[in-house]
Scaffold this active site. Structure first.
Site, PDB file in Angstrom:
ATOM      1  N   ARG A 121     -46.874  46.991  42.183  1.00  0.00           N
ATOM      2  CA  ARG A 121     -45.403  46.860  42.215  1.00  0.00           C
ATOM      3  C   ARG A 121     -44.902  46.051  43.404  1.00  0.00           C
ATOM      4  NH1 ARG A 121     -44.950  52.620  40.651  1.00  0.00           N
ATOM      5  NH2 ARG A 121     -44.995  52.633  38.393  1.00  0.00           N
ATOM      6  N   LYS A 143     -39.048  32.068  44.068  1.00  0.00           N
ATOM      7  CA  LYS A 143     -39.211  31.982  42.612  1.00  0.00           C
ATOM      8  C   LYS A 143     -40.702  31.925  42.305  1.00  0.00           C
ATOM      9  CE  LYS A 143     -34.976  29.832  40.902  1.00  0.00           C
ATOM     10  NZ  LYS A 143     -34.386  28.627  40.278  1.00  0.00           N
ATOM     11  N   GLU A 185     -37.675  15.493  45.480  1.00  0.00           N
ATOM     12  CA  GLU A 185     -37.009  16.760  45.814  1.00  0.00           C
ATOM     13  C   GLU A 185     -36.342  16.681  47.191  1.00  0.00           C
ATOM     14  OE1 GLU A 185     -36.683  19.331  43.720  1.00  0.00           O
ATOM     15  OE2 GLU A 185     -38.348  19.214  42.304  1.00  0.00           O
ATOM     16  N   LYS A 227     -32.468  24.345  51.789  1.00  0.00           N
ATOM     17  CA  LYS A 227     -32.809  25.313  50.741  1.00  0.00           C
ATOM     18  C   LYS A 227     -32.626  26.741  51.254  1.00  0.00           C
ATOM     19  CE  LYS A 227     -35.694  26.692  47.061  1.00  0.00           C
ATOM     20  NZ  LYS A 227     -36.722  26.394  46.112  1.00  0.00           N
ATOM     21  N   GLU A 237     -29.511  33.188  41.933  1.00  0.00           N
ATOM     22  CA  GLU A 237     -28.867  32.131  41.146  1.00  0.00           C
ATOM     23  C   GLU A 237     -27.720  32.673  40.303  1.00  0.00           C
ATOM     24  OE1 GLU A 237     -31.930  29.239  40.101  1.00  0.00           O
ATOM     25  OE2 GLU A 237     -30.810  28.778  38.290  1.00  0.00           O
ATOM     26  N   ARG A 242     -27.263  28.307  43.998  1.00  0.00           N
ATOM     27  CA  ARG A 242     -28.684  27.984  43.871  1.00  0.00           C
ATOM     28  C   ARG A 242     -28.918  27.082  42.658  1.00  0.00           C
ATOM     29  NH1 ARG A 242     -34.072  31.668  44.981  1.00  0.00           N
ATOM     30  NH2 ARG A 242     -35.501  29.929  44.697  1.00  0.00           N
ATOM     31  N   ASN A 246     -31.059  22.682  40.804  1.00  0.00           N
ATOM     32  CA  ASN A 246     -31.601  22.161  39.538  1.00  0.00           C
ATOM     33  C   ASN A 246     -31.097  20.754  39.233  1.00  0.00           C
ATOM     34  OD1 ASN A 246     -33.001  24.550  39.016  1.00  0.00           O
ATOM     35  ND2 ASN A 246     -31.159  25.516  38.189  1.00  0.00           N
ATOM     36  N   HIS A 249     -33.006  18.407  37.038  1.00  0.00           N
ATOM     37  CA  HIS A 249     -34.089  19.154  36.397  1.00  0.00           C
ATOM     38  C   HIS A 249     -33.907  19.325  34.891  1.00  0.00           C
ATOM     39  CE1 HIS A 249     -35.327  19.805  40.472  1.00  0.00           C
ATOM     40  NE2 HIS A 249     -36.331  20.586  40.125  1.00  0.00           N
ATOM     41  N   HIS A 253     -36.671  17.924  32.763  1.00  0.00           N
ATOM     42  CA  HIS A 253     -37.481  18.837  31.962  1.00  0.00           C
ATOM     43  C   HIS A 253     -37.679  18.271  30.546  1.00  0.00           C
ATOM     44  CE1 HIS A 253     -39.084  22.781  30.836  1.00  0.00           C
ATOM     45  NE2 HIS A 253     -38.494  22.570  29.676  1.00  0.00           N
ATOM     46  N   HIS A 267     -43.931  16.209  37.611  1.00  0.00           N
ATOM     47  CA  HIS A 267     -42.648  16.927  37.692  1.00  0.00           C
ATOM     48  C   HIS A 267     -41.644  16.182  38.595  1.00  0.00           C
ATOM     49  CE1 HIS A 267     -39.756  20.163  37.914  1.00  0.00           C
ATOM     50  NE2 HIS A 267     -39.878  20.180  39.229  1.00  0.00           N
TER      51      HIS A 267
HETATM   52  N1  GLY Z   1     -36.577  24.960  42.615  1.00  0.00           N
HETATM   53  C1  GLY Z   1     -35.293  25.500  42.436  1.00  0.00           C
HETATM   54  C2  GLY Z   1     -35.066  26.801  43.113  1.00  0.00           C
HETATM   55  O1  GLY Z   1     -35.897  27.247  43.868  1.00  0.00           O
HETATM   56  O2  GLY Z   1     -34.042  27.398  42.902  1.00  0.00           O
END
Ligand code: GLY
Length: 368
Positions: A121, A143, A185, A227, A237, A242, A246, A249, A253, A267
């Protein structure tokens, strides 16, 4: 060394950016490595380049590296590899208070982070990102995910690392193409909210890619700090902040899906093209000056990156690309939010974009 604090409710951690951090791993991880044996997850390519440095650093600090070496590539982010990794960590008797080390790019970071999130957990883990993309984006902010047949990153968890060590030395051994992909990025942070940083990229981007270490340190530290500010405010998000990360993206994508998520389009390369498309689509909607949108394309081209989807030889129409967007995990009650721009450094979340409008715009872009 630059130290950037990330202060997410109740679990603050540091991102350290500097040269030689892997070689001084034990000192950097002081207080975190409780046992002699240290579990490290990596891939075969990274192990070949950096395994010995990490192994020696641990050995000199009185530890023993216990490796889990996985195949390099996106297909490693799978249910099968996740299950096998968790079983291995259980067999290694990793306890919640131990730290699992993730040495690699986004694939290793995402997979290991997710395994750490569900093992008992929730166990501790440390990110040792070895690509520019992982250093400026995926290793920070918690993430974690795997891919499933239904799509990329559809199964995962928010689970913050206890420490991130971004060793700039790893950038010296990366192929130019991978550096460029990560650089997309970096540029993203300028485009989404910081016109001065975009201007800095215009001036110093080529030197960064050619190996200028001061430019690399500044770009990585500045990107991470941006960030960190964003995830501190909106970890899950939910506030629309946040989500700005994107930028490029959603378009990107679709391009990745159309090209099979492989070597044909990395990517970061897809994100670069996606940012050009987001800028031009914003101009097409009358939101952003056309000249600013073209500035984005020119900047990416100036560092040797593809900026025109008409040159990809995709052999499809705009509707085929928007069809890939329908399964996007950002889809919200039938609408797909798009990150658009009012200018360089002025991104915002648009919730009124119809996919047919995007498909018609993409038809034009595909024709060139
Ligand atoms: N790569 C986008 C984020 O971490 O929110």
């Amino acid at each position: 060394m630059a130290v950037i604090p990330v202060d997410i409710a109740g679990r603050p951690y540091e991102v350290r950016v500097g040269t030689g951090l892997l070689a001084t791993l034990v000192e950097q991880c002081r207080g975190k490595l409780r046992k002699r044996r240290v579990p490290i997850v990596t891939d075969a390519r990274v192990h070949a380049a950096w395994g010995a440095v990490v192994e020696n650093a641990l050995h000199e600090g009185g530890h023993e590296a216990v490796w889990r070496i996985l195949p390099a590539g996106e297909s490693t982010k799978s249910w099968e590899q996740l299950a096998a990794l968790v079983d291995w960590l259980l067999a290694e008797e990793v306890e919640r208070g131990d730290h699992i080390l993730a040495l690699g790019g986004g694939v290793i970071g995402d997979l290991t982070g997710f395994a750490a999130a569900i093992l008992k957990r929730g166990c501790n883990f440390i990110q040792l990102p070895t690509s520019l993309l992982a250093q400026v984006d995926s290793s920070v902010g918690g993430k974690t995910a795997i891919n499933t047949p239904a799509g990329k990153n559809l199964v995962g968890a928010f689970h913050q690392p206890s420490l991130v060590l971004a060793d700039l030395a790893v950038l010296d051994t990366l192929p130019l193409r991978e550096l460029q992909a990560g650089y997309a990025e970096v540029v993203k942070y300028g485009l989404l909210g910081d016109a001065d940083f975009f201007a800095w990229c215009d001036e110093h981007g080529p030197a960064l890619l050619e190996g200028d270490s001061a430019a690399r340190e500044y770009a990585v530290a500045h990107s991470v700090a941006t960030k960190a500010r964003i995830v501190n405010e909106d970890e899950r998000e939910t506030l629309g902040l946040r989500a700005l990360l994107n930028l490029g993206h959603t378009f990107g994508h679709a391009l990745e899906a159309q090209t099979g998520f492989g070597e044909r389009l990395l990517h970061g390369e897809a994100v670069a093209l996606g940012m050009v498309l987001a800028a031009r689509f914003s101009a097409h909607r009358g939101l952003m000056p056309r000249a600013s949108a073209e500035h984005v394309a020119q900047h990416l081209a100036s560092v040797g990156m593809a900026s025109e989807i008409s040159a990809l030889g995709l052999n499809c129409d705009g509707a085929a690309l928007t069809a890939h967007m329908l399964h996007d995990k950002k889809m919200d009650a039938g609408t797909l939010p798009f990150v658009l721009m009012k200018g360089i450094g002025q991104a915002f979340l648009a919730k009124d974009v119809a996919l047919d409008e995007v498909a018609a715009f993409l038809d034009e872009q595909l024709r060139g």
